[in-house]
Each structure stands twice: as C-alpha cells, then as structure tokens.
Write a protein that holds these residues in place. Sequence first.
Motif, short mmCIF file in Angstrom:
data_model
loop_
_atom_site.label_atom_id
_atom_site.label_comp_id
_atom_site.label_asym_id
_atom_site.label_seq_id
_atom_site.Cartn_x
_atom_site.Cartn_y
_atom_site.Cartn_z
N VAL A 173 0.87 -1.17 0.00
CA VAL A 173 0.00 0.00 0.00
C VAL A 173 0.91 1.23 0.00
N LYS A 174 0.66 2.14 -0.94
CA LYS A 174 1.60 3.26 -1.12
C LYS A 174 0.94 4.60 -0.80
N ASP A 223 -1.62 4.94 -3.74
CA ASP A 223 -3.03 4.70 -3.38
C ASP A 223 -3.65 5.90 -2.69
N HIS A 224 -2.82 6.60 -1.90
CA HIS A 224 -3.30 7.78 -1.16
C HIS A 224 -2.28 8.91 -1.30
N ASP A 279 -10.76 9.30 -10.70
CA ASP A 279 -10.16 8.34 -9.76
C ASP A 279 -8.87 8.92 -9.17
N LYS A 331 -7.91 10.37 -4.98
CA LYS A 331 -6.82 9.90 -4.10
C LYS A 331 -6.24 11.04 -3.27
N HIS A 371 -5.90 -2.70 5.96
CA HIS A 371 -5.01 -3.55 5.16
C HIS A 371 -4.32 -4.67 5.93
#
Length: 154
Positions: free
Chosen positions: A2-3, A79-80, A100, A104, A153
């Motif tokens: 997760v980035k 991702d964020h 999309d 973010k 996560h």
Amino acid sequence: MVKVLMVCLGNICRSPLAEGILQSKLPSDTFFVDSAGTGDWHVGQQPDKRSIATAKNRGLDISCQKARQFRISDFEEFDHIYVMDASNYSNVVKLAPNEDAKAKVRLMMDVLYPGEGIDVPDPYFGGDEGFDRVYDMLDEACTLVAENLKKEHL
Ligand code: 4NP
C-alpha cells in the motif's frame, strides 16, 4: 504494497516530516511512504536543517531523504496522496488525469477535522517554533492515518 505519498510545495520542510512520521507508525513490509513537492526548486536536496533537527529531537532520522518533484505518474503509483495545504491541493488536483486520480488526493488535516479546510502551515520563512508546531500537527494526523490504514489492510 500500500503506497502513500505526502506532498507539499518544496519537499524540504513539511512533507519530509510527514513521510518520516507516517513511516515510523507503519510496518514497512506492507506500507511504502514517500514524499514530493509541487515545485522543483529543491530537487535532490536534503530536507531543511530545521526539519531534520525537529525530527531528530523526536527520535526520527529523516536526513537521508532527497527532494523530488510531484509527477503525474504518482497518481497511478500511489493509493493515497496527502497534501499539506489548500494551495498544494489545487496544484496537485490540476494535474489529475481523471476522477479516480483526483479522489486519491486529500488535505492532511481533513483526516482529523473533516471539511474544515485546515492547512499545515508552511514553516519555511518562520522561526524554529513553526517546525515544532508542524511536527505536532503531522504526528496527530499520521497517528489516525496509520490506524485507519492498518485496520483496512492488515
Ligand atoms: P515546504 O516548505 O513546502 O514545506 O517544503 C517550503 C520550502 C521551500 C519553499 C517554500 C516552502 N521555497 O519557496 O523555496
């Protein structure tokens, strides 16, 4: 993986602190945290010495970080994306290729105070106390971000 990407203007004061703080609250085998600036003036430089000192006082070493500029591919890579202030928000969102990507992007302090539009103030032109204040704000926000990410996560 997760980035999470932290973004400010110069990538030498606020976002390097945000990167170091969030990294310290998450396991590195699942979460990757990076930072970038919307501007290119400081590309390749270490964080501001006042950010390095403030982090060191709190037990974090951010001296190995190197400034880079935000790039459009970051929308795909991360991702964020957390931005420090309203100006960063508009600069980043302007570059978003689609909805999309835009979704973010979030104002950092919105995590704690949704919808209030609170900025993490730019400490660059002020005194050392500005860096302590920024650290405290980021530490509180990153605690909640880390909690939420771990819930989602892990
Ligand atoms: P930062 O602070 O966006 O928190 O890294 C700044 C650093 C440098 C400049 C402005 C803000 N500057 O104008 O060079």
